[in-house]
Design an enzyme around this catalytic site. Structure first.
Site, short mmCIF file in Angstrom:
data_model
loop_
_atom_site.label_atom_id
_atom_site.label_comp_id
_atom_site.label_asym_id
_atom_site.label_seq_id
_atom_site.Cartn_x
_atom_site.Cartn_y
_atom_site.Cartn_z
N GLY A 4 -34.41 24.22 1.68
CA GLY A 4 -35.49 23.54 0.98
C GLY A 4 -36.33 22.69 1.91
O GLY A 4 -36.57 23.05 3.06
N THR A 42 -38.07 30.87 5.56
CA THR A 42 -37.22 31.96 6.05
C THR A 42 -38.05 33.06 6.68
O THR A 42 -37.70 33.62 7.73
CB THR A 42 -36.38 32.53 4.89
OG1 THR A 42 -35.55 31.49 4.36
CG2 THR A 42 -35.50 33.67 5.37
N LYS A 77 -27.56 28.88 9.82
CA LYS A 77 -27.91 28.07 8.65
C LYS A 77 -26.64 27.40 8.16
O LYS A 77 -25.60 28.05 8.01
CB LYS A 77 -28.53 28.93 7.56
CG LYS A 77 -29.04 28.14 6.35
CD LYS A 77 -30.01 28.97 5.54
CE LYS A 77 -30.59 28.14 4.40
NZ LYS A 77 -31.83 28.73 3.84
#
Length: 227
Positions: free
Chosen positions: A120, A17, A38
Site C-alpha cells: 500500500g 507493483t 516483499k
C-alpha cells in the site's frame, strides 16, 4: 557488496507493483543480477491445487525473469485483501521483524541489487497487536532509501508531496519519484510533474507511459539510486 532500495507509493492501486516489475526488468535485461523482495503481501490468489499465490511477486518474477518461485520472494502471505496488520489479526501469523531482516539479508546474499516493494502507501500498518510495526519501521531497520511511485493524475501533487514530506520527516531518504501512467502531452500532468519537483525538492527520475513495457531510465543512473 549488494545494494537495496525500497519502493513505496502514494496509495493503493497507483501501479507500484507494475513499476517495480519494470524497474527490476530494466536491470536484469542489462545483465545486472537483480532481485525482488516483499515483506508482507495481502490478497493472495487461490490456485486450483488449493495453494495461495502471491500475485504481486508472481507478476514481478514473470515480468523481470527472476528465476525463483513467487512464494520465495515474500516473507508473509495472507489471503485476506486488507492491510497486513488486519489480515494477520484474522488469519494469525503476525509479522516478525527478525524474519524480515533474515529474509532480506538472504536476498542480498543472492542478488547484487534488491528491490523491496512495500504494501500500500507508506503509512501502512504491518502489525498492530501487542507489537506495532509500520512500513517505516521496516525501512529504517533495513537502512534503505526509497523511491516513491505516484500517479500523474489530478490530485497527485498533494498525495506525492505529502508522502515525500512524511518520509523525510521520519528520517528516510527519498532517492526520487517515478510517475506512472504519465502523458507528457496532457498539460495538467506535465504541470503536475513540474510542481511535484518544485514543491518536494525531489526529482522525478522516470515517467512511465500508459501500458509501457520498459522503464525509460539510464541503467547506470538507476543503479546509483541503490545504496
Amino acid at each position: 557488496m549488494s545494494k537495496g532500495i525500497f519502493i513505496t507509493a502514494t496509495g493503493t492501486d497507483v501501479g507500484k507493483t507494475y513499476v517495480t516489475a519494470l524497474l527490476v526488468k530494466k536491470l536484469r535485461d542489462a545483465g545486472v543480477n537483480a532481485g525482488y523482495y516483499k515483506a508482507a503481501l495481502s490478497g493472495a490468489e487461490e490456485q486450483p491445487d488449493g495453494s495461495w499465490l502471491p500475485g504481486d511477486a508472481a507478476f514481478v518474477a514473470q515480468t523481470a525473469g527472476i528465476p525463483a518461485k513467487p512464494e520465495e520472494l515474500v516473507s508473509y502471505i495472507y489471503k485476506t485483501a486488507v492491510s497486513p496488520h488486519l489480515a494477520a489479526l484474522r488469519e494469525g501469523n503476525p509479522v516478525e521483524m527478525s524474519k524480515i531482516v533474515r529474509d532480506y539479508q538472504a536476498s542480498l546474499a543472492t542478488y547484487d541489487y534488491v528491490t523491496m516493494e512495500g504494501s500500500g502507501g507508506i503509512i501502512c500498518p504491518i502489525r498492530w497487536d501487542e507489537q506495532h510495526i509500520l512500513l517505516e519501521d521496516i525501512i529504517k531497520e533495513l537502512g534503505l532509501g526509497t523511491l516513491v511511485i505516484s500517479s500523474a493524475a489530478l490530485g497527485s501533487i498533494n498525495a506525492c508531496v505529502l508522502t515525500v514530506y512524511y518520509l523525510q520527516q521520519h528520517g528516510i531518504p527519498v532517492r526520487g519519484i517515478i510517475l506512472n501512467n504519465y502523458d507528457a502531452d496532457d498539460f495538467m500532468q506535465a504541470d503536475n510533474k513540474r510542481m511535484i519537483e518544485a514543491i518536494s525538492g525531489v526529482p522525478v527520475v522516470a515517467a512511465v507511459k500508459p501500458n509501457a513495457q520498459e522503464l525509460d531510465i539510464d541503467v547506470q543512473f538507476l543503479q546509483s539510486l541503490f545504496k
